[in-house]
Design a protein around this motif. Sequence first.
Motif: not given
Length: 411
Positions: A157-171
Amino acid sequence: MLISYRFRNFCSFAEEAEFDLLAPGNKVKNRFPDNYVKTKTGYDILKTAVLVGENAGGKTNFINSLLFLKSLFAYNKTVRTYKGLVNFNMLQGYVDQDRSVIQEYNICILGGTGVTYCYHLQMDGYCIVREIFSYKCARNHQEKVILSVTRSNIVFGADKEIKETEYGIMIDNCDESIEKMFAQTSQSKGNIGLHITKLAILGDSHALEFVSWINDRLIIEGNEFGYSVYKELRNSENDLRIIRDPRFLDILRMIDYSICGVEIDEEKPFSASKIKRLTKEGKPFSRELNRDSGGVKEFFAWAVQLFQVVYEDKVVFADEMDRVINPVLAERMIAYINGKRHRGQFIFSSHNVLHLDLKNYMKEQIYFVTKNRDSLNSELYSLADFPEIRYDTSKIYEFYMKGILGGTAFE
């Protein structure tokens, strides 16, 4: 049982450090039939190991790295590195300091069902980078991946904090409900905890066995205040159950054969319990632990851990176990562990150079931790890395004291 453990970039350790508890594949192990467990899945696994090295060399950091990994399983918190636990030299040149540097952990165990599990974790100062969980049913079988998670993107985000993370997941072989749950966590602010613990909660038998092993079978004990004081701060019903067991008394008597019983104080078992003894004339007397010798008080606490190794198949890491225990008693403890049939393991750090003995240990059971005088980075290696060391002729103690094997201050 623990088969192997590797980690990278933790405190004084910069490069990958590897700790292996596999017995050698040669005839040497025939000299030490009691020092290892032969499993049906093709692994011969050592029961004990000792880490020797100079003060401030990194022995405690090695044990604390495993303690930190274990803590990630115990608490559902954000999985990330912490500046104070990242190697100082690895931080140099990075603007974001610990956030840009990866820590890595790899652990391989033999579960109670005979299945071998391997777990791999990478993380940086933001969150998980990669997480892989796999298994195989025998040593010569092909490894099968159950869970694979790789971070593909971070949105700030604008405050340099994490807004979201994206993962590739295999189960592997999961139903729709599990897929949906993991799809929701693949886009989050990073505070999602370990994926393997969620897989265990959802009932995956392999994940459940592995997580249970980490939480319940792996025990890591320190010496922050002296071990008996440390135990006094965290009394538990499990400790009391063990102290009541008649087999506990057999272990306790290793330090003093005049001991004939324990009168347990339920509120303060590690300080107010009374040790009962018999004199040569057969007269009984008792003394509170607090008023007994420091060695008896310390060993009373360590005896609980020896019990868990031998009778409950726990894997215990002990930092400076023999800090107040004399060499004869320490040798007696190791002989007791080796002399019993079980699947527990006892790994301890020590300053007692008398453990450098190829009459009681295989080379694979003796590890050294030393610190480079220029970089201040720690290094972990086994006596087995020295092929010139021979069982019949080498004087390990002399080699060590001369600095030939490392592990002495700034050699």
